[in-house]
Design a protein around this motif. Structure first.
Motif, PDB file in Angstrom:
ATOM      1  N   ALA A 168     -36.788  32.325 -14.902  1.00  0.00           N
ATOM      2  CA  ALA A 168     -36.835  31.633 -16.066  1.00  0.00           C
ATOM      3  C   ALA A 168     -38.169  31.606 -16.892  1.00  0.00           C
ATOM      4  O   ALA A 168     -38.292  32.260 -18.066  1.00  0.00           O
ATOM      5  N   PRO A 169     -39.150  31.291 -16.177  1.00  0.00           N
ATOM      6  CA  PRO A 169     -40.387  31.508 -17.124  1.00  0.00           C
ATOM      7  C   PRO A 169     -40.885  32.832 -17.177  1.00  0.00           C
ATOM      8  O   PRO A 169     -41.275  33.227 -18.208  1.00  0.00           O
ATOM      9  N   PHE A 170     -40.389  33.620 -16.140  1.00  0.00           N
ATOM     10  CA  PHE A 170     -40.697  35.284 -16.331  1.00  0.00           C
ATOM     11  C   PHE A 170     -39.953  35.742 -17.752  1.00  0.00           C
ATOM     12  O   PHE A 170     -40.337  36.392 -18.340  1.00  0.00           O
ATOM     13  N   ALA A 171     -38.597  35.232 -17.769  1.00  0.00           N
ATOM     14  CA  ALA A 171     -37.864  35.696 -18.945  1.00  0.00           C
ATOM     15  C   ALA A 171     -38.435  35.120 -20.238  1.00  0.00           C
ATOM     16  O   ALA A 171     -38.627  35.932 -21.291  1.00  0.00           O
ATOM     17  N   GLU A 172     -38.879  34.035 -20.252  1.00  0.00           N
ATOM     18  CA  GLU A 172     -39.640  33.339 -21.380  1.00  0.00           C
ATOM     19  C   GLU A 172     -40.804  34.277 -21.750  1.00  0.00           C
ATOM     20  O   GLU A 172     -41.067  34.398 -22.856  1.00  0.00           O
ATOM     21  N   ALA A 173     -41.621  34.632 -20.657  1.00  0.00           N
ATOM     22  CA  ALA A 173     -42.969  35.210 -20.986  1.00  0.00           C
ATOM     23  C   ALA A 173     -42.401  36.917 -21.786  1.00  0.00           C
ATOM     24  O   ALA A 173     -43.417  37.184 -22.558  1.00  0.00           O
ATOM     25  N   MET A 174     -41.261  37.351 -21.415  1.00  0.00           N
ATOM     26  CA  MET A 174     -41.093  38.525 -21.675  1.00  0.00           C
ATOM     27  C   MET A 174     -40.037  38.400 -22.765  1.00  0.00           C
ATOM     28  O   MET A 174     -39.228  39.297 -22.809  1.00  0.00           O
ATOM     29  N   ALA A 175     -39.747  37.571 -23.490  1.00  0.00           N
ATOM     30  CA  ALA A 175     -38.752  37.433 -24.483  1.00  0.00           C
ATOM     31  C   ALA A 175     -38.953  38.388 -25.577  1.00  0.00           C
ATOM     32  O   ALA A 175     -37.737  38.991 -25.954  1.00  0.00           O
ATOM     33  N   GLY A 176     -39.983  39.048 -25.829  1.00  0.00           N
ATOM     34  CA  GLY A 176     -39.699  40.203 -26.768  1.00  0.00           C
ATOM     35  C   GLY A 176     -39.316  41.295 -26.206  1.00  0.00           C
ATOM     36  O   GLY A 176     -38.984  42.324 -26.939  1.00  0.00           O
ATOM     37  N   ASP A 177     -39.094  41.605 -24.943  1.00  0.00           N
ATOM     38  CA  ASP A 177     -38.571  42.735 -24.224  1.00  0.00           C
ATOM     39  C   ASP A 177     -36.933  42.373 -24.176  1.00  0.00           C
ATOM     40  O   ASP A 177     -36.433  43.197 -23.541  1.00  0.00           O
ATOM     41  N   GLY A 178     -36.395  41.084 -24.639  1.00  0.00           N
ATOM     42  CA  GLY A 178     -35.132  40.955 -24.357  1.00  0.00           C
ATOM     43  C   GLY A 178     -34.835  40.312 -23.145  1.00  0.00           C
ATOM     44  O   GLY A 178     -33.516  39.974 -22.954  1.00  0.00           O
ATOM     45  N   LEU A 179     -35.850  39.689 -22.543  1.00  0.00           N
ATOM     46  CA  LEU A 179     -35.432  39.099 -21.247  1.00  0.00           C
ATOM     47  C   LEU A 179     -34.791  37.642 -21.371  1.00  0.00           C
ATOM     48  O   LEU A 179     -34.055  37.153 -20.537  1.00  0.00           O
ATOM     49  N   SER A 180     -35.141  36.957 -22.554  1.00  0.00           N
ATOM     50  CA  SER A 180     -34.583  35.665 -22.543  1.00  0.00           C
ATOM     51  C   SER A 180     -33.162  35.934 -23.000  1.00  0.00           C
ATOM     52  O   SER A 180     -32.206  34.933 -22.302  1.00  0.00           O
ATOM     53  N   PHE A 181     -32.566  36.730 -23.625  1.00  0.00           N
ATOM     54  CA  PHE A 181     -31.335  37.079 -24.134  1.00  0.00           C
ATOM     55  C   PHE A 181     -30.446  37.366 -22.509  1.00  0.00           C
ATOM     56  O   PHE A 181     -29.573  36.758 -22.418  1.00  0.00           O
ATOM     57  N   LEU A 182     -31.310  38.195 -21.835  1.00  0.00           N
ATOM     58  CA  LEU A 182     -30.666  38.583 -20.537  1.00  0.00           C
ATOM     59  C   LEU A 182     -30.359  37.411 -19.702  1.00  0.00           C
ATOM     60  O   LEU A 182     -29.379  37.119 -19.104  1.00  0.00           O
ATOM     61  N   HIS A 183     -31.482  36.652 -19.707  1.00  0.00           N
ATOM     62  CA  HIS A 183     -31.123  35.272 -18.900  1.00  0.00           C
ATOM     63  C   HIS A 183     -30.351  34.492 -19.369  1.00  0.00           C
ATOM     64  O   HIS A 183     -29.518  33.844 -18.502  1.00  0.00           O
ATOM     65  N   ALA A 184     -29.849  34.213 -20.634  1.00  0.00           N
ATOM     66  CA  ALA A 184     -28.737  33.631 -21.157  1.00  0.00           C
ATOM     67  C   ALA A 184     -27.444  34.243 -20.762  1.00  0.00           C
ATOM     68  O   ALA A 184     -26.586  33.360 -20.254  1.00  0.00           O
ATOM     69  N   ARG A 185     -27.368  35.731 -20.725  1.00  0.00           N
ATOM     70  CA  ARG A 185     -26.387  36.036 -20.356  1.00  0.00           C
ATOM     71  C   ARG A 185     -26.080  35.827 -18.746  1.00  0.00           C
ATOM     72  O   ARG A 185     -24.898  35.619 -18.406  1.00  0.00           O
ATOM     73  N   MET A 186     -27.096  35.826 -17.927  1.00  0.00           N
ATOM     74  CA  MET A 186     -26.934  35.669 -16.411  1.00  0.00           C
ATOM     75  C   MET A 186     -26.568  34.104 -16.350  1.00  0.00           C
ATOM     76  O   MET A 186     -25.614  33.994 -15.479  1.00  0.00           O
ATOM     77  N   GLN A 187     -27.207  33.257 -16.873  1.00  0.00           N
ATOM     78  CA  GLN A 187     -26.620  31.997 -16.876  1.00  0.00           C
ATOM     79  C   GLN A 187     -25.365  31.777 -17.031  1.00  0.00           C
ATOM     80  O   GLN A 187     -24.737  30.790 -16.447  1.00  0.00           O
ATOM     81  N   ALA A 188     -24.753  32.457 -18.115  1.00  0.00           N
ATOM     82  CA  ALA A 188     -23.424  32.489 -18.558  1.00  0.00           C
ATOM     83  C   ALA A 188     -22.300  33.008 -17.576  1.00  0.00           C
ATOM     84  O   ALA A 188     -21.060  33.114 -17.669  1.00  0.00           O
ATOM     85  N   GLY A 189     -22.810  33.836 -16.662  1.00  0.00           N
ATOM     86  CA  GLY A 189     -22.117  34.632 -15.831  1.00  0.00           C
ATOM     87  C   GLY A 189     -21.596  35.977 -16.435  1.00  0.00           C
ATOM     88  O   GLY A 189     -20.393  36.336 -16.049  1.00  0.00           O
ATOM     89  N   ARG A 190     -21.996  36.257 -17.360  1.00  0.00           N
ATOM     90  CA  ARG A 190     -21.383  37.334 -18.338  1.00  0.00           C
ATOM     91  C   ARG A 190     -22.033  38.607 -18.377  1.00  0.00           C
ATOM     92  O   ARG A 190     -22.036  39.264 -19.244  1.00  0.00           O
ATOM     93  N   CYS A 191     -22.572  39.283 -17.288  1.00  0.00           N
ATOM     94  CA  CYS A 191     -23.374  40.294 -17.251  1.00  0.00           C
ATOM     95  C   CYS A 191     -23.472  40.899 -16.030  1.00  0.00           C
ATOM     96  O   CYS A 191     -23.064  39.982 -14.787  1.00  0.00           O
ATOM     97  N   GLY A 192     -23.607  42.122 -15.490  1.00  0.00           N
ATOM     98  CA  GLY A 192     -23.721  42.720 -14.348  1.00  0.00           C
ATOM     99  C   GLY A 192     -25.061  42.314 -13.595  1.00  0.00           C
ATOM    100  O   GLY A 192     -25.907  41.445 -13.997  1.00  0.00           O
TER     101      GLY A 192
END
Length: 288
Positions: A168-192
């Motif tokens: 979670a803190p890694f994704a927030e730090a790299m939000a500009g590279d799309g990692l926060s979006f990816l984290h949200a998808r992971m939390q929703a169980g909607r990605c590989g």
């Protein structure tokens, strides 16, 4: 049929299709251009649209009534309402004048649709001597083996819970590279699956989601991933290890290829070039 292939094919200096992005050279047919026109009427995703995996509705569509198709050049405008809205005109043609005509058309269409952005997308061939923008790169999984690399990389779910919680803190730090979006998808169980690199029980790099989808001609294609390494963890080869782990995953799960767009001169661009990917051309987007 709207497009004449004997007109369009010589103008396609790079395999980029409006609303779809890069496609495999073997899939670059008149049919795929006809498909994006038909999709403009429905507002839906084509079955092989890589953005379909994110769900929702297709945001960008071709303005089919404003397409210009002539023997010397083809202009294909698209519209997105995201944010303040943007019209993009894809300028296919070998003459320099095609850019000026595309810019004029983009500005008029942006005003007519009451959106703020007007841009021209110019494909350039792989032989371009001074390219700008992004490079289209092809990874061919049939060309050789992609062995699993040595290094601290594994699927994020295979790390201990304490390490997983550091995503979670890694994704927030790299939000500009799309990692926060990816984290949200992971939390929703909607990605590989997502592959992560950890040092001292803390995630410092990741690549994912790992997903395969057939392209327009049925080739199993590894979808583009979000990919980032914390600045303070760079210089240790972790980006290369993550990349090779992703390529091993793709090949071992049956992918035939992957298509990527990398910013010219950027870290991912240099990595892909060093790893031997094939450059298929470039795209340069400019304000109209």
């Amino acid at each position: 049929m709207f497009f004449r292939w004997d007109w369009l094919r010589p103008q396609l200096t790079a395999p980029i299709v409006p609303t779809l992005g890069p496609v495999h050279p073997d899939a670059l047919t008149v049919g795929i251009f006809e498909d994006v026109l038909r999709a403009a009427d429905t507002g839906g995703f084509l079955p092989y649209d890589k953005d379909r995996r994110w769900g929702g509705e297709k945001d960008e569509r071709v303005l089919r009534d404003d397409v210009v198709h002539q023997p010397e050049h083809t202009l294909i405008p698209t519209l997105t309402r995201r944010g303040r809205g943007t019209v993009k005109v894809f300028a296919y043609g070998l003459g320099d004048g095609v850019v000026d005509e595309a810019a004029e058309r983009a500005a008029k269409l942006a005003a007519g649709h009451d959106v703020a952005g007007a841009r021209v997308v110019r494909p350039l061939g792989p032989e371009s001597t001074h390219p700008r923008g992004t490079r289209i790169q092809l990874k061919d999984f049939t060309a050789g083996s992609c062995p699993a690399p040595d290094g601290p990389v594994r699927p994020i779910t295979a790390w201990p819970t304490a390490v997983q919680e550091s995503f979670a803190p890694f994704a927030e730090a790299m939000a500009g590279d799309g990692l926060s979006f990816l984290h949200a998808r992971m939390q929703a169980g909607r990605c590989g699956p997502v592959l992560a690199a950890a040092i001292e029980d803390r995630i410092v790099g990741a690549i994912g989601p790992m997903e395969i989808q057939p392209d327009a001609i049925g080739h199993p294609q590894l979808m583009p991933q979000y990919f980032a390494v914390l600045p303070e963890a760079r210089g240790q080869g972790l980006g290369r290890v993550l990349w090779r782990a992703a390529m091993h995953w793709g090949q071992s799960h049956g992918a035939a290829c992957q298509l990527l767009q990398t910013e010219i001169g950027g870290l991912s661009d240099r990595l892909c070039q060093a790893e031997g990917l094939t450059s298929l051309g470039f795209t340069y987007a400019m304000s109209a």
